[in-house]
Design a protein around this motif. Structure first.
Motif, PDB file in Angstrom:
ATOM      1  N   LEU A   1     -33.531  43.924 -51.754  1.00 44.12           N
ATOM      2  CA  LEU A   1     -34.605  42.932 -51.676  1.00 44.12           C
ATOM      3  C   LEU A   1     -34.882  42.579 -50.221  1.00 44.12           C
ATOM      4  CD1 LEU A   1     -33.465  40.424 -54.474  1.00 44.12           C
ATOM      5  CD2 LEU A   1     -35.299  42.099 -54.646  1.00 44.12           C
ATOM      6  N   ASN A   2     -36.144  42.320 -49.895  1.00 39.34           N
ATOM      7  CA  ASN A   2     -36.521  41.870 -48.559  1.00 39.34           C
ATOM      8  C   ASN A   2     -37.846  41.136 -48.649  1.00 39.34           C
ATOM      9  OD1 ASN A   2     -36.838  41.471 -45.845  1.00 39.34           O
ATOM     10  ND2 ASN A   2     -37.621  43.537 -45.452  1.00 39.34           N
ATOM     11  N   PRO A   3     -37.845  39.826 -48.462  1.00 37.11           N
ATOM     12  CA  PRO A   3     -36.770  38.943 -48.046  1.00 37.11           C
ATOM     13  C   PRO A   3     -35.776  38.681 -49.184  1.00 37.11           C
ATOM     14  CG  PRO A   3     -38.689  37.641 -48.565  1.00 37.11           C
ATOM     15  CD  PRO A   3     -39.107  39.080 -48.667  1.00 37.11           C
ATOM     16  N   VAL A   4     -34.682  38.029 -48.819  1.00 41.22           N
ATOM     17  CA  VAL A   4     -33.640  37.735 -49.802  1.00 41.22           C
ATOM     18  C   VAL A   4     -32.754  36.617 -49.262  1.00 41.22           C
ATOM     19  CG1 VAL A   4     -31.955  39.416 -48.872  1.00 41.22           C
ATOM     20  CG2 VAL A   4     -31.913  38.877 -51.302  1.00 41.22           C
ATOM     21  N   ASN A   5     -32.114  35.922 -50.164  1.00 47.26           N
ATOM     22  CA  ASN A   5     -30.988  35.045 -49.842  1.00 47.26           C
ATOM     23  C   ASN A   5     -31.396  33.724 -49.183  1.00 47.26           C
ATOM     24  OD1 ASN A   5     -28.161  34.647 -49.920  1.00 47.26           O
ATOM     25  ND2 ASN A   5     -27.934  35.328 -47.808  1.00 47.26           N
ATOM     26  N   THR A   6     -31.993  33.787 -47.987  1.00 48.97           N
ATOM     27  CA  THR A   6     -32.414  32.559 -47.306  1.00 48.97           C
ATOM     28  C   THR A   6     -33.934  32.421 -47.283  1.00 48.97           C
ATOM     29  OG1 THR A   6     -32.302  33.733 -45.205  1.00 48.97           O
ATOM     30  CG2 THR A   6     -30.356  32.471 -45.844  1.00 48.97           C
ATOM     31  N   ASP A   7     -34.601  33.264 -48.028  1.00 46.92           N
ATOM     32  CA  ASP A   7     -36.052  33.207 -48.143  1.00 46.92           C
ATOM     33  C   ASP A   7     -36.421  34.009 -49.392  1.00 46.92           C
ATOM     34  OD1 ASP A   7     -38.672  32.568 -47.550  1.00 46.92           O
ATOM     35  OD2 ASP A   7     -38.829  33.833 -45.781  1.00 46.92           O
ATOM     36  N   SER A   8     -37.673  33.927 -49.776  1.00 46.54           N
ATOM     37  CA  SER A   8     -38.125  34.697 -50.936  1.00 46.54           C
ATOM     38  C   SER A   8     -39.596  35.023 -50.745  1.00 46.54           C
ATOM     39  CB  SER A   8     -37.932  33.891 -52.226  1.00 46.54           C
ATOM     40  OG  SER A   8     -38.738  32.719 -52.211  1.00 46.54           O
ATOM     41  N   LEU A   9     -40.063  35.988 -51.496  1.00 47.55           N
ATOM     42  CA  LEU A   9     -41.482  36.335 -51.433  1.00 47.55           C
ATOM     43  C   LEU A   9     -42.334  35.152 -51.887  1.00 47.55           C
ATOM     44  CD1 LEU A   9     -43.718  38.401 -50.952  1.00 47.55           C
ATOM     45  CD2 LEU A   9     -43.388  39.179 -53.315  1.00 47.55           C
ATOM     46  N   GLY A  10     -41.886  34.473 -52.935  1.00 45.28           N
ATOM     47  CA  GLY A  10     -42.646  33.313 -53.421  1.00 45.28           C
ATOM     48  C   GLY A  10     -42.845  32.273 -52.333  1.00 45.28           C
ATOM     49  N   GLU A  11     -41.772  31.984 -51.591  1.00 46.89           N
ATOM     50  CA  GLU A  11     -41.873  31.015 -50.498  1.00 46.89           C
ATOM     51  C   GLU A  11     -42.779  31.529 -49.389  1.00 46.89           C
ATOM     52  OE1 GLU A  11     -37.769  29.170 -49.492  1.00 46.89           O
ATOM     53  OE2 GLU A  11     -37.398  30.880 -50.824  1.00 46.89           O
ATOM     54  N   ARG A  12     -42.639  32.800 -49.067  1.00 44.50           N
ATOM     55  CA  ARG A  12     -43.480  33.360 -48.001  1.00 44.50           C
ATOM     56  C   ARG A  12     -44.952  33.224 -48.341  1.00 44.50           C
ATOM     57  NH1 ARG A  12     -40.847  38.856 -45.314  1.00 44.50           N
ATOM     58  NH2 ARG A  12     -39.129  37.729 -44.306  1.00 44.50           N
ATOM     59  N   ILE A  13     -45.277  33.512 -49.596  1.00 42.90           N
ATOM     60  CA  ILE A  13     -46.675  33.394 -50.020  1.00 42.90           C
ATOM     61  C   ILE A  13     -47.123  31.930 -49.940  1.00 42.90           C
ATOM     62  CG2 ILE A  13     -48.219  33.617 -52.005  1.00 42.90           C
ATOM     63  CD1 ILE A  13     -46.606  36.145 -52.787  1.00 42.90           C
ATOM     64  N   GLN A  14     -46.284  31.019 -50.422  1.00 43.40           N
ATOM     65  CA  GLN A  14     -46.665  29.606 -50.369  1.00 43.40           C
ATOM     66  C   GLN A  14     -46.859  29.135 -48.927  1.00 43.40           C
ATOM     67  OE1 GLN A  14     -47.272  26.896 -53.129  1.00 43.40           O
ATOM     68  NE2 GLN A  14     -48.412  26.952 -51.226  1.00 43.40           N
ATOM     69  N   ARG A  15     -45.978  29.590 -48.017  1.00 43.59           N
ATOM     70  CA  ARG A  15     -46.130  29.193 -46.607  1.00 43.59           C
ATOM     71  C   ARG A  15     -47.396  29.791 -45.985  1.00 43.59           C
ATOM     72  NH1 ARG A  15     -40.566  30.502 -46.143  1.00 43.59           N
ATOM     73  NH2 ARG A  15     -41.055  32.369 -44.929  1.00 43.59           N
ATOM     74  N   ALA A  16     -47.698  31.037 -46.355  1.00 40.49           N
ATOM     75  CA  ALA A  16     -48.859  31.708 -45.768  1.00 40.49           C
ATOM     76  C   ALA A  16     -50.175  31.139 -46.319  1.00 40.49           C
ATOM     77  CB  ALA A  16     -48.789  33.213 -46.032  1.00 40.49           C
ATOM     78  N   PHE A  17     -50.108  30.581 -47.540  1.00 38.03           N
ATOM     79  CA  PHE A  17     -51.323  30.063 -48.186  1.00 38.03           C
ATOM     80  C   PHE A  17     -51.054  28.641 -48.674  1.00 38.03           C
ATOM     81  CE2 PHE A  17     -51.323  34.625 -48.371  1.00 38.03           C
ATOM     82  CZ  PHE A  17     -52.584  34.946 -47.893  1.00 38.03           C
ATOM     83  N   PRO A  18     -50.949  27.701 -47.724  1.00 37.90           N
ATOM     84  CA  PRO A  18     -50.517  26.340 -48.081  1.00 37.90           C
ATOM     85  C   PRO A  18     -51.490  25.614 -49.012  1.00 37.90           C
ATOM     86  CG  PRO A  18     -51.186  26.455 -45.763  1.00 37.90           C
ATOM     87  CD  PRO A  18     -51.118  27.862 -46.266  1.00 37.90           C
ATOM     88  N   ASP A  19     -52.756  26.055 -49.037  1.00 37.15           N
ATOM     89  CA  ASP A  19     -53.724  25.379 -49.908  1.00 37.15           C
ATOM     90  C   ASP A  19     -53.765  25.986 -51.305  1.00 37.15           C
ATOM     91  OD1 ASP A  19     -54.399  23.726 -47.806  1.00 37.15           O
ATOM     92  OD2 ASP A  19     -55.963  25.098 -47.077  1.00 37.15           O
ATOM     93  N   THR A  20     -52.966  27.016 -51.534  1.00 38.17           N
ATOM     94  CA  THR A  20     -52.896  27.655 -52.855  1.00 38.17           C
ATOM     95  C   THR A  20     -51.658  27.114 -53.571  1.00 38.17           C
ATOM     96  OG1 THR A  20     -54.008  29.596 -52.014  1.00 38.17           O
ATOM     97  CG2 THR A  20     -52.708  29.899 -54.013  1.00 38.17           C
ATOM     98  N   ARG A  21     -51.756  26.981 -54.869  1.00 38.45           N
ATOM     99  CA  ARG A  21     -50.645  26.421 -55.640  1.00 38.45           C
ATOM    100  C   ARG A  21     -49.872  27.570 -56.289  1.00 38.45           C
ATOM    101  NH1 ARG A  21     -53.252  22.484 -59.461  1.00 38.45           N
ATOM    102  NH2 ARG A  21     -55.030  23.904 -59.360  1.00 38.45           N
ATOM    103  N   VAL A  22     -48.815  27.984 -55.614  1.00 42.31           N
ATOM    104  CA  VAL A  22     -48.061  29.178 -56.016  1.00 42.31           C
ATOM    105  C   VAL A  22     -47.027  28.824 -57.085  1.00 42.31           C
ATOM    106  CG1 VAL A  22     -46.549  31.034 -55.230  1.00 42.31           C
ATOM    107  CG2 VAL A  22     -48.372  30.166 -53.712  1.00 42.31           C
TER     108      VAL A  22
END
Lengths: 232, 232
Positions: free
Chosen positions: B118-139
């Motif tokens: 997995l990449n990212p993993v452990n201290t981050d996740s794809l879900g979080e990355r998407i939420q951070r990249a699109f803060p106005d979207t409700r992930v």
């Protein structure tokens, strides 16, 4: 059978008590028995001191890692994951050679606070590291995916639920499976994932386990794999 | 509701077919619709070409990522995890703003061969990355812990089994939960793990999922959390 349980924390105590109750001669191994017995304060998780626990479990002896591994026929690793390789090195490769090592530890990394992450993770696992460091020992990863009370009393959780085993030695997995059955696990609830590299999968259950613990508000839960158990 | 499903693979097709069957207007978004339709060979997993699939699902339109996100009221990410941020960037932050994004992708990394890590993993996740990249979207991360056939037809797996939701927006999780119920999931089988950081836990189920797939020899299985569902 003569079991050495490495580690004096709540997991080690719970496993040692169960082994004793099942009639196995059991010792607990630790780095410095005198120092362990001298501590009177509760541990960081509000459990009683080890000395207090030992007073209630007089059939169990507390000796060094090396003494315990030398004496035992099978070894259970319940030390903290970050300290497991050091503890096993102290136990001694010669003392562990040829023996089954049931590895219950998880490589939790609290260095960045709560919830812990894992180290190693993803492309390696603690189970694999131990197997590589002790190639003459037959490492079986199991029981690391649940609370210790559930490990030794699966009836605490209603309904079907499962325990995973990972290891390179078929006979060692058979021996561990027999132990699990004696703990109360139905044989059909023991899922053999394959070789020790599959410990990556079970160790990586810890992050969701921790979050489920928070979401459910209790630790009497476990994973069940729903679906047909076609054999591999 | 008007749904945009991003991704033309088997997961996207399965979700789009289910949404259409449930009466939702559904489009599939892709980088280059003409190129996708021009491919006639089966994909790497022996599925039929997209054009062939589309011929059997004439209610679904194939348009660009940006057109699909602009048109839709809610978006489902089924792109490959390693390509998801690029696909969502092409979809456009403005087109995604304010909308619920159901993220089904897993950040599988095949660069070191099989099984993937997995990449990212452990201290981050794809879900979080998407939420951070699109803060106005409700992930909302959900459905990423099972085979796509099980996602849209939980009755394929006998007995109780569960689907996890992770997300920072309570109303978005409610909307996704209603969608899951319409897919056939009992409301009691939807486990809300908490905020989007809990996606680390569900994404890290993939390694054991892959090994269970091997051990069981089929994909019609799923995780069930046995134990009382005390609410958080």
């Amino acid at each position: 059978m003569r079991y050495a349980v490495l580690g004096t924390g709540i997991v080690g105590r719970t496993i040692a008590a169960k082994l004793t109750a099942l009639g196995h001669e059991t010792v607990i191994g630790t780095r410095d028995p005198e120092a362990t017995l001298a501590r009177t304060e509760p541990d960081g998780y509000s459990n009683a001191s080890f000395a207090e626990w030992l007073a209630d479990h007089s059939a169990v002896r507390l000796i060094t890692f090396a003494e315990s591994a030398a004496w035992a026929e099978a070894v259970v690793n319940t030390t903290a994951g970050g300290a497991s390789l050091e503890a096993l090195t102290a136990a001694g490769a010669d003392n562990l050679a040829g023996k089954v090592l049931l590895d219950i530890a998880n490589p939790l990394d609290f260095s960045a606070g709560m919830p812990p992450s894992l180290n190693p993770v993803n492309t390696d696992s603690l189970g694999e590291r131990i197997q590589r460091a002790f190639p003459d020992t037959r490492v079986v990863k199991a029981l690391n995916t649940m609370n210790c009370e559930v490990m030794v009393d699966p009836s605490r959780v209603a309904g079907e639920h499962d325990v995973f085993v990972s290891g390179d030695d078929t006979n060692a997995k058979k021996q561990v499976t027999e132990l699990l059955v004696s703990f109360g696990w139905p044989a059909a609830s023991v899922i053999d994932l394959g070789g020790i590299t599959t410990a990556r999968g079970t160790e990586m259950l810890l992050p969701i386990w921790l979050r489920l613990w928070g979401a459910l508000g209790h630790a009497d839960f476990n994973f069940h794999i729903a679906g047909a158990r076609t054999s591999a």
